[in-house]
Design a protein around this motif. Structure first.
Motif, mmCIF file in Angstrom:
data_model
loop_
_atom_site.group_PDB
_atom_site.id
_atom_site.type_symbol
_atom_site.label_atom_id
_atom_site.label_comp_id
_atom_site.label_asym_id
_atom_site.label_seq_id
_atom_site.Cartn_x
_atom_site.Cartn_y
_atom_site.Cartn_z
ATOM 1 N N LEU A 8 0.826 -1.214 0.000
ATOM 2 C CA LEU A 8 0.000 0.000 0.000
ATOM 3 C C LEU A 8 0.858 1.260 0.000
ATOM 4 O O LEU A 8 0.608 2.201 -0.762
ATOM 5 N N LEU A 9 1.900 1.278 0.834
ATOM 6 C CA LEU A 9 2.735 2.472 0.950
ATOM 7 C C LEU A 9 3.469 2.790 -0.340
ATOM 8 O O LEU A 9 3.652 3.965 -0.684
ATOM 9 N N THR A 10 3.898 1.768 -1.078
ATOM 10 C CA THR A 10 4.622 2.032 -2.321
ATOM 11 C C THR A 10 3.737 2.755 -3.349
ATOM 12 O O THR A 10 4.217 3.605 -4.095
ATOM 13 N N VAL A 11 2.458 2.434 -3.345
ATOM 14 C CA VAL A 11 1.537 3.121 -4.261
ATOM 15 C C VAL A 11 1.353 4.577 -3.851
ATOM 16 O O VAL A 11 1.253 5.476 -4.697
ATOM 17 N N GLY A 36 8.450 5.527 -16.585
ATOM 18 C CA GLY A 36 8.225 6.531 -15.554
ATOM 19 C C GLY A 36 8.146 5.929 -14.155
ATOM 20 O O GLY A 36 8.016 4.718 -13.973
ATOM 21 N N PHE A 37 8.194 6.802 -13.154
ATOM 22 C CA PHE A 37 8.208 6.359 -11.752
ATOM 23 C C PHE A 37 6.943 5.609 -11.322
ATOM 24 O O PHE A 37 7.037 4.634 -10.562
ATOM 25 N N PRO A 38 5.737 6.013 -11.751
ATOM 26 C CA PRO A 38 4.536 5.281 -11.293
ATOM 27 C C PRO A 38 4.586 3.788 -11.607
ATOM 28 O O PRO A 38 4.130 2.970 -10.803
ATOM 29 N N SER A 39 5.158 3.432 -12.751
ATOM 30 C CA SER A 39 5.242 2.005 -13.107
ATOM 31 C C SER A 39 6.148 1.256 -12.136
ATOM 32 O O SER A 39 5.901 0.089 -11.813
ATOM 33 N N VAL A 40 7.193 1.929 -11.664
ATOM 34 C CA VAL A 40 8.111 1.311 -10.701
ATOM 35 C C VAL A 40 7.387 1.044 -9.386
ATOM 36 O O VAL A 40 7.485 -0.041 -8.806
ATOM 37 N N PHE A 41 6.642 2.042 -8.912
ATOM 38 C CA PHE A 41 5.951 1.899 -7.634
ATOM 39 C C PHE A 41 4.849 0.833 -7.705
ATOM 40 O O PHE A 41 4.669 0.053 -6.769
ATOM 41 N N SER A 66 6.566 -2.589 -7.786
ATOM 42 C CA SER A 66 7.064 -2.905 -6.444
ATOM 43 C C SER A 66 5.918 -3.333 -5.542
ATOM 44 O O SER A 66 6.041 -4.298 -4.767
ATOM 45 N N SER A 67 4.802 -2.632 -5.632
ATOM 46 C CA SER A 67 3.632 -2.963 -4.827
ATOM 47 C C SER A 67 3.147 -4.383 -5.106
ATOM 48 O O SER A 67 2.826 -5.148 -4.185
ATOM 49 N N LEU A 68 3.124 -4.760 -6.378
ATOM 50 C CA LEU A 68 2.676 -6.094 -6.760
ATOM 51 C C LEU A 68 3.606 -7.172 -6.186
ATOM 52 O O LEU A 68 3.144 -8.191 -5.648
ATOM 53 N N PHE A 69 4.901 -6.941 -6.280
ATOM 54 C CA PHE A 69 5.861 -7.916 -5.757
ATOM 55 C C PHE A 69 5.757 -8.039 -4.233
ATOM 56 O O PHE A 69 5.845 -9.145 -3.684
#
Length: 397
Positions: free
Chosen positions: A87-90, A161-166, A169-172
């Motif tokens: 949740l926090l990564t999003v 872009g950064f949103p795809s990274v977050f 990460s959230s999914l993992f």
């Protein structure tokens, strides 16, 4: 007996993948967070403030979660922590001001430290024999995850872009949390009298901190970790500003370290089962000053990069053997707390080292800083030896 061994093997494989995914998720974000904060308009001073604040505040949740994990089902707690991290990564996607990062980043770092630390405690719930060998095998998951995480995260940040990274990460984190959650070797309930009383928890902290084997390890590792900003913080600056290398070569000094960690974890963990934990811990601590001397004296960027392969000793091997050592020297119901205090102890040492070694760089330059780091880290070995002898003498009195 065979069935129990088979179940333990299955659970360790499940936990291996859960930990692998958690380090991929962590690797997606960690190298990019300072860049993202700068992208959002924070100055270098503000970024340093957020990072320092996160390091200090993270001490509290790491200690609390370590203690809670000794009371309730550790794997279910891991599941909850992993879901919270997802949740926090999003939420990072929406953070834009200094105040928002000062709230969000310490929360993330505190939970991430807890999650990574307690993965080792969960594994040790299943590993009962040849702990050095088996935990060394298990902990390769983190090193392998770290190889892929920063690499993939960097590519995604550049292309999507950064949103795809977050989001990735959230999914993992979420899948990792799910793998922890479905476990449940320890279905323990909180003892009723412990729900509202502080004294049992204070006593637990006291037991760990006064455990002779534990505080001997804490003291020696603390001294070594004061020197670690010489690598984590100042090595890229030393290579680019002092040696004149490219940014690519300075980043390569970090990229090679996981390849040293994996064989070191396997070999040194196994070696500690044969010759003893303290001897291998001393060997790993001895690699710190050697690493710094090789870094500062060679002047050749490729030799500097090669010297960083000693990270297999100074991080990979030291961590595996230290966790095995602590798991055998503290009570079973204090294991999570002991490992959390080890993590806190290391990070406080690194926090102090950032300011101390930064002062030396600002006032005297990189070479004196590296020689100071060599001297500081070298003190870790006599501390280990002297405290161990003192403890041995007390046992025979």
């Amino acid at each position: 007996m065979a069935l129990g061994s088979s179940m333990a093997s299955y659970d360790l494989k499940r936990l291996w993948f859960a930990t692998l995914l958690s380090y991929v998720a962590l690797g997606f974000m960690s190298p990019l967070l300072p860049i993202y904060m700068s992208h959002r308009g924070l100055s270098p001073l503000n970024i340093g403030l957020v990072a320092s604040l996160a390091t200090l505040i993270a001490i509290i949740p790491v200690a609390i979660m370590g203690r809670i994990s000794d009371i309730i089902n550790r794997e279910k707690l891991q599941g909850m922590l992993g879901a919270s991290l997802a949740l926090l990564t999003v939420i990072y996607t929406y953070a834009s001001s200094l105040l928002q990062f000062m709230v969000l980043h310490p929360a993330y770092i505190g939970l991430a430290f807890s999650y990574m630390t307690l993965s080792g405690a969960v594994a040790m719930d299943y590993i009962k024999t040849k702990r050095g060998t088996e935990f060394g095998k298990f902990r390769t998951s983190g090193a392998i995850g770290w190889i892929f995480g920063p690499f993939i995260g960097g590519l995604m940040a550049d292309s999507l872009g950064f949103p795809s990274v977050f989001l990735s990460s959230s999914l993992f984190y979420f899948v990792s949390a799910l793998l922890f959650w479905i476990g449940g070797s320890r279905k323990r309930r909180i003892h009723k009298e412990w729900q509202f009383k502080i004294s049992p928890h204070v006593e637990a902290f006291k037991k760990v901190l006064t455990n002779r084997a534990a505080y001997t390890l804490y003291a020696s590792v603390f001294m070594a970790w004061i020197s670690t900003p010489a690598y984590y913080t100042f090595l890229p600056l030393f290579m680019t500003e002092e040696i004149g290398t490219s940014r690519f070569l300075s980043s390569l000094a970090f990229s090679v370290t996981p390849f040293a960690e994996v064989p070191a974890m396997l070999y040194l963990g196994s070696l500690s089962d044969r010759i003893g934990r303290k001897r291998v811990i001393a060997l790993c601590l001895a690699a710190y000053p050697v690493r710094y001397v090789l870094t500062v004296s060679s002047g050749n960027p490729w030799l500097i990069i090669a010297a960083q392969l000693l990270h297999g000793f100074t991080f990979g091997g030291l961590y595996v053997v230290s966790v095995s050592y602590l798991s055998e020297t503290v009570d079973e119901d204090l294991k999570g707390l002991a490992l959390s205090l080890y993590s806190i102890n290391s990070n406080v040492g690194r926090f102090i080292g950032n300011y101390l070694l930064g002062f030396l760089v600002d006032n005297y330059g990189y070479a004196p800083m590296y020689y100071a780091a060599t001297l500081i880290s070298a003190f870790s070995i006599p501390i280990l030896v002297l405290l161990s002898r003192q403890n041995s003498q007390r046992k025979h009195e």
